[in-house]
Design an enzyme around this catalytic site. Structure first.
Site, mmCIF file in Angstrom:
data_model
loop_
_atom_site.group_PDB
_atom_site.id
_atom_site.type_symbol
_atom_site.label_atom_id
_atom_site.label_comp_id
_atom_site.label_asym_id
_atom_site.label_seq_id
_atom_site.Cartn_x
_atom_site.Cartn_y
_atom_site.Cartn_z
ATOM 1 N NE ARG A 51 8.802 10.186 86.231
ATOM 2 C CZ ARG A 51 9.735 10.272 86.476
ATOM 3 N NH1 ARG A 51 10.250 9.868 87.690
ATOM 4 N NH2 ARG A 51 10.716 11.836 86.041
ATOM 5 C CG MET B 81 9.893 -3.338 90.430
ATOM 6 S SD MET B 81 10.642 -3.851 91.640
ATOM 7 C CE MET B 81 12.384 -3.738 90.927
ATOM 8 N NE ARG B 82 5.347 3.460 86.888
ATOM 9 C CZ ARG B 82 5.222 3.683 86.177
ATOM 10 N NH1 ARG B 82 5.300 2.358 85.077
ATOM 11 N NH2 ARG B 82 5.251 4.841 85.191
ATOM 12 C CG LEU C 82 8.335 7.152 93.962
ATOM 13 C CD1 LEU C 82 8.718 6.293 95.166
ATOM 14 C CD2 LEU C 82 6.279 6.880 93.530
ATOM 15 N N GLY D 24 5.363 -9.498 96.493
ATOM 16 C CA GLY D 24 4.828 -8.964 97.729
ATOM 17 C C GLY D 24 5.698 -9.609 99.102
ATOM 18 C CG HIS E 282 18.206 -1.851 96.607
ATOM 19 N ND1 HIS E 282 17.662 -1.792 94.817
ATOM 20 C CD2 HIS E 282 19.785 -1.877 96.034
ATOM 21 C CE1 HIS E 282 18.817 -1.990 93.924
ATOM 22 N NE2 HIS E 282 19.686 -1.972 93.980
ATOM 23 C CG ASP F 3 17.373 1.350 93.564
ATOM 24 O OD1 ASP F 3 16.988 0.746 94.500
ATOM 25 O OD2 ASP F 3 17.630 0.430 92.796
HETATM 26 C C1 GAR Z 1 12.713 -7.687 96.477
HETATM 27 O O1 GAR Z 1 13.970 -7.589 96.510
HETATM 28 C C2 GAR Z 1 13.531 -6.391 96.657
HETATM 29 O O2 GAR Z 1 14.273 -5.962 97.212
HETATM 30 C C3 GAR Z 1 13.318 -5.950 95.216
HETATM 31 O O3 GAR Z 1 12.174 -6.566 94.543
HETATM 32 C C4 GAR Z 1 12.207 -7.595 95.048
HETATM 33 C C5 GAR Z 1 10.715 -7.751 95.905
HETATM 34 O O4 GAR Z 1 10.215 -8.821 95.926
HETATM 35 N N1 GAR Z 1 13.415 -4.025 94.687
HETATM 36 C C6 GAR Z 1 13.819 -3.132 93.798
HETATM 37 O O5 GAR Z 1 14.783 -3.340 93.235
HETATM 38 C C7 GAR Z 1 13.672 -2.117 94.267
HETATM 39 N N2 GAR Z 1 15.018 -1.249 93.351
HETATM 40 P P1 GAR Z 1 8.769 -9.403 96.788
HETATM 41 O O6 GAR Z 1 7.914 -8.483 95.661
HETATM 42 O O7 GAR Z 1 8.912 -10.684 96.897
HETATM 43 O O8 GAR Z 1 9.074 -8.079 97.865
#
Ligand code: GAR
Length: 227
Positions: free
Chosen positions: A69, A94-95, A97, A15, A113, A149
């Site tokens: 889902r 990370m799911r 949708l 987060g 992303h 994405d």
């Molecule tokens: C981030 O780097 C975000 O861009 C990526 O997950 C990480 C979460 O970090 N998202 C993806 O890869 C989505 N396809 P965080 O929990 O520290 O924000």
């Protein structure tokens, strides 16, 4: 329909982007309120950040739903309805949708992303950028459409890929840019300054030249990031 200003941030992990959004939303005049942080994992560290910030949290564990889902999303939707949410910000959620959920939230769901889309959708973006030998890498905030994405771009930022970079070093510089552009993109959407028109994002004001590029000092040997 609930107003765009009531935002739910959906997370699965640490987060840090949520942290950046919390910090931004505390600023006077920020046009969105983080009304709910929802995680599909009870152990997501981001939940603690939300609690510390006094934001309502909800957990809908995805695992018990297995391949159902739609069932998982219906449980999430109930939490979103309960909290009167008008806009969703996916922040390391990370799911994948379903098309039904994505369509329901069309134009009202953002994702961040860690690549300059449409390059490197999916996982392991930093390793893949290094393997591809690109000179620029970065991050994208976009509206969510059914493809993973994919979707109309709201904001992007670029960083130089340096010869000594490994995955962690590159990821750290990209993450710093994620924390810069996500609060800005969310503010644009919540305030109506960025709107979806015919599948593209129209901005109310024209960003200054270089607004999406990490500031670089004058060229002296290899450029360095300064963020
Ligand atoms: C981030 O780097 C975000 O861009 C990526 O997950 C990480 C979460 O970090 N998202 C993806 O890869 C989505 N396809 P965080 O929990 O520290 O924000």
């Amino acid at each position: 329909m609930a107003e765009l200003k009531r935002v739910a941030v959906l997370i699965s992990g640490r987060g840090s982007n949520l942290g950046a959004l919390i910090a931004a939303a505390r600023q006077p005049g920020y046009p969105a309120e983080l009304a709910l942080v929802l995680s599909n994992r009870a152990d997501a560290a981001g939940l603690e950040r939300a609690r510390e910030a006094g934001i309502a949290t909800a957990v809908v564990e995805s695992r018990p739903f297995g391949r159902d889902r739609a069932g998982f999303e219906a449980a999430m939707q109930a939490k979103l309805d309960e909290a009167g949410i008008g806009l969703i910000a996916l922040a390391g959620f990370m799911r994948v949708l379903t098309e039904g959920f994505v369509t329901r939230w069309a134009g009202r769901m953002l994702n961040i992303h860690p690549s300059i889309l449409p390059a490197f959708p999916g996982l392991d973006t930093h390793a893949r950028a290094l393997a591809a030998g690109v000179r620029l890498h970065g991050c994208t905030v976009h509206f969510v459409t059914p493809g993973v994405d994919e979707g109309p771009v709201i904001a992007q930022a670029a960083v130089s890929v340096l010869p000594e970079d490994d995955e962690d070093a590159l990821a750290a510089r990209v993450l710093a840019q994620e924390h810069r552009i996500y609060p800005a993109a969310l503010a644009w959407v919540a305030s109506g300054a960025a709107r979806l028109v015919d599948g593209r994002v129209v901005l109310k004001t024209t960003p200054a030249e270089g607004a999406f590029v990490n500031p670089l000092p004058a060229f002296a040997g290899l450029p360095r990031e300064t963020a």
